[in-house]
Scaffold this motif. Structure first.
Motif, mmCIF file in Angstrom:
data_model
loop_
_atom_site.group_PDB
_atom_site.id
_atom_site.type_symbol
_atom_site.label_atom_id
_atom_site.label_comp_id
_atom_site.label_asym_id
_atom_site.label_seq_id
_atom_site.Cartn_x
_atom_site.Cartn_y
_atom_site.Cartn_z
ATOM 1 N N THR A 1 0.619 -1.265 -0.082
ATOM 2 C CA THR A 1 0.324 0.675 -0.427
ATOM 3 C C THR A 1 0.706 1.324 0.404
ATOM 4 O O THR A 1 0.339 2.248 0.521
ATOM 5 N N THR A 2 1.904 0.939 -0.149
ATOM 6 C CA THR A 2 3.259 2.332 -0.078
ATOM 7 C C THR A 2 4.013 2.675 -1.545
ATOM 8 O O THR A 2 3.130 1.687 -2.652
ATOM 9 N N ASN A 3 4.800 3.795 -1.993
ATOM 10 C CA ASN A 3 5.542 4.291 -3.468
ATOM 11 C C ASN A 3 6.287 2.998 -3.233
ATOM 12 O O ASN A 3 5.718 2.974 -4.703
ATOM 13 N N LEU A 4 6.399 2.289 -2.830
ATOM 14 C CA LEU A 4 7.224 0.799 -2.841
ATOM 15 C C LEU A 4 6.585 -0.110 -3.311
ATOM 16 O O LEU A 4 7.552 -1.088 -3.099
ATOM 17 N N ALA A 5 5.689 -0.236 -3.246
ATOM 18 C CA ALA A 5 4.596 -2.090 -3.795
ATOM 19 C C ALA A 5 5.524 -2.114 -4.423
ATOM 20 O O ALA A 5 5.690 -3.367 -4.754
ATOM 21 N N SER A 6 5.188 -2.122 -5.559
ATOM 22 C CA SER A 6 5.837 -2.191 -7.349
ATOM 23 C C SER A 6 7.409 -3.295 -6.336
ATOM 24 O O SER A 6 7.250 -4.280 -7.251
ATOM 25 N N ARG A 7 8.430 -2.414 -5.980
ATOM 26 C CA ARG A 7 9.362 -2.966 -5.508
ATOM 27 C C ARG A 7 9.153 -4.306 -4.515
ATOM 28 O O ARG A 7 9.810 -5.142 -5.106
ATOM 29 N N TYR A 8 8.651 -4.253 -3.974
ATOM 30 C CA TYR A 8 7.976 -5.304 -3.203
ATOM 31 C C TYR A 8 7.316 -6.146 -3.900
ATOM 32 O O TYR A 8 8.055 -7.195 -3.747
ATOM 33 N N GLU A 9 6.414 -6.025 -4.578
ATOM 34 C CA GLU A 9 6.497 -7.096 -5.112
ATOM 35 C C GLU A 9 6.940 -7.873 -6.365
ATOM 36 O O GLU A 9 6.792 -8.761 -6.402
ATOM 37 N N ASN A 10 7.993 -7.184 -6.690
ATOM 38 C CA ASN A 10 9.333 -7.748 -7.608
ATOM 39 C C ASN A 10 10.205 -8.305 -6.817
ATOM 40 O O ASN A 10 10.909 -8.793 -7.222
ATOM 41 N N GLY A 11 10.005 -8.322 -5.606
ATOM 42 C CA GLY A 11 10.976 -9.395 -4.828
ATOM 43 C C GLY A 11 12.284 -8.458 -4.682
ATOM 44 O O GLY A 11 13.558 -9.305 -4.666
ATOM 45 N N ALA A 12 11.618 -6.692 -4.726
ATOM 46 C CA ALA A 12 13.757 -5.837 -5.275
ATOM 47 C C ALA A 12 13.823 -5.528 -3.274
ATOM 48 O O ALA A 12 14.201 -4.395 -3.472
ATOM 49 N N MET A 13 12.769 -5.802 -2.459
ATOM 50 C CA MET A 13 12.743 -5.419 -1.520
ATOM 51 C C MET A 13 12.735 -6.558 -0.418
ATOM 52 O O MET A 13 12.735 -7.477 -0.162
ATOM 53 N N ASP A 14 14.012 -6.138 0.813
ATOM 54 C CA ASP A 14 14.037 -7.436 1.408
ATOM 55 C C ASP A 14 12.817 -6.953 2.814
ATOM 56 O O ASP A 14 12.194 -6.048 2.763
ATOM 57 N N THR A 15 12.046 -7.879 2.109
ATOM 58 C CA THR A 15 10.784 -7.757 3.874
ATOM 59 C C THR A 15 10.682 -7.504 5.156
ATOM 60 O O THR A 15 10.088 -7.017 5.264
ATOM 61 N N GLY A 16 11.683 -7.495 5.258
ATOM 62 C CA GLY A 16 11.911 -6.774 7.070
ATOM 63 C C GLY A 16 12.028 -5.290 7.238
ATOM 64 O O GLY A 16 11.952 -4.352 8.208
ATOM 65 N N GLY A 17 11.920 -4.688 6.022
ATOM 66 C CA GLY A 17 12.128 -3.519 5.475
ATOM 67 C C GLY A 17 12.655 -2.548 6.015
ATOM 68 O O GLY A 17 12.400 -1.534 6.867
ATOM 69 N N GLY A 18 13.404 -2.501 6.639
ATOM 70 C CA GLY A 18 14.974 -1.966 7.399
ATOM 71 C C GLY A 18 15.247 -0.761 6.398
ATOM 72 O O GLY A 18 14.934 -0.823 5.771
ATOM 73 N N VAL A 19 15.876 0.699 6.893
ATOM 74 C CA VAL A 19 16.504 1.645 6.407
ATOM 75 C C VAL A 19 17.628 1.839 6.892
ATOM 76 O O VAL A 19 18.279 1.794 8.134
ATOM 77 N N LEU B 1 22.876 12.132 3.466
ATOM 78 C CA LEU B 1 23.634 12.127 1.954
ATOM 79 C C LEU B 1 22.887 10.809 1.194
ATOM 80 O O LEU B 1 23.240 11.180 0.483
ATOM 81 N N GLU B 2 22.907 10.321 1.926
ATOM 82 C CA GLU B 2 22.418 8.789 1.497
ATOM 83 C C GLU B 2 21.687 7.950 2.347
ATOM 84 O O GLU B 2 21.589 7.824 3.211
ATOM 85 N N HIS B 3 20.712 7.021 1.736
ATOM 86 C CA HIS B 3 19.652 6.538 2.350
ATOM 87 C C HIS B 3 19.575 4.998 1.163
ATOM 88 O O HIS B 3 19.290 5.492 -0.049
ATOM 89 N N VAL B 4 18.924 3.635 1.905
ATOM 90 C CA VAL B 4 18.322 2.626 1.403
ATOM 91 C C VAL B 4 17.461 2.107 1.687
ATOM 92 O O VAL B 4 17.676 2.066 3.241
ATOM 93 N N ILE B 5 16.360 2.039 1.446
ATOM 94 C CA ILE B 5 15.321 1.260 2.157
ATOM 95 C C ILE B 5 15.367 -0.168 1.545
ATOM 96 O O ILE B 5 14.856 -0.593 0.374
ATOM 97 N N ALA B 6 14.683 -0.792 2.914
ATOM 98 C CA ALA B 6 14.804 -2.200 2.848
ATOM 99 C C ALA B 6 15.582 -2.563 1.739
ATOM 100 O O ALA B 6 15.073 -3.714 0.323
ATOM 101 N N PRO B 7 17.328 -2.719 1.545
ATOM 102 C CA PRO B 7 17.690 -3.327 -0.073
ATOM 103 C C PRO B 7 17.939 -4.681 -0.082
ATOM 104 O O PRO B 7 18.119 -5.637 1.828
ATOM 105 N N THR B 8 17.330 -5.220 -1.060
ATOM 106 C CA THR B 8 18.149 -6.654 -0.961
ATOM 107 C C THR B 8 19.429 -7.014 -0.693
ATOM 108 O O THR B 8 20.295 -8.129 -0.369
#
Length: 147
Positions: free
Chosen positions: A85-103, A117-124
């Protein structure tokens, strides 16, 4: 991998020590500096996710002008996010996010102002592996071994 880190990291966001966004109180965070860093990072993450979020820190390393934050991203009320239900739904549904959801985020204090300077949300993968060389920060601050 460096391309993925760049693609997942929007341009640096600057904020002052008193951000316009309301203060975020993370459960169990008694350290004022940690709370300040979360207050700086939270609106950046909320903007990318597309909804209010809270951050629950798991690692906060601060040395000199550098800070690294690893935190779990939750709904504003602290409950688990339904990523579909977020802006990251496509990444999540395509397996491009770690399901733990860390930043993971690198911040720098520039003249009294913390800047994301840098951030990444739920990298695999370890998307922050090149931040040390790109920004001149000690690898151990990022939780990485020194070479």
């Amino acid at each position: 991998m460096a391309g993925l880190a760049v693609a997942c990291s929007p341009p640096p966001a600057a904020t002052t020590e008193t951000p316009d966004a309301p203060a975020v109180s993370a459960p169990g965070v008694d350290d004022a500096q940690t709370q300040l860093l979360l207050n700086v990072l939270q609106p950046v993450v909320a903007d990318e996710v597309g909804q209010p979020v809270s951050l629950q820190p798991t690692t906060v390393n601060v040395r000199d002008e550098w800070a690294y934050v690893d935190a779990q991203v939750r709904n504003g009320d602290g409950t688990e996010i339904n990523w579909t239900t977020t802006n990251l739904a496509s990444r999540y549904e395509n397996g491009a996010m770690d399901t733990g959801g860390g930043v993971h985020a690198l911040l720098k204090n520039e003249n009294g102002t913390w800047v994301v300077l840098e951030h990444v949300i739920a990298p695999t993968d370890v998307a922050w592996i090149d931040w040390a060389s790109r920004h001149g920060v000690a690898p151990d601050i990022l939780g990485l071994p020194s070479n």
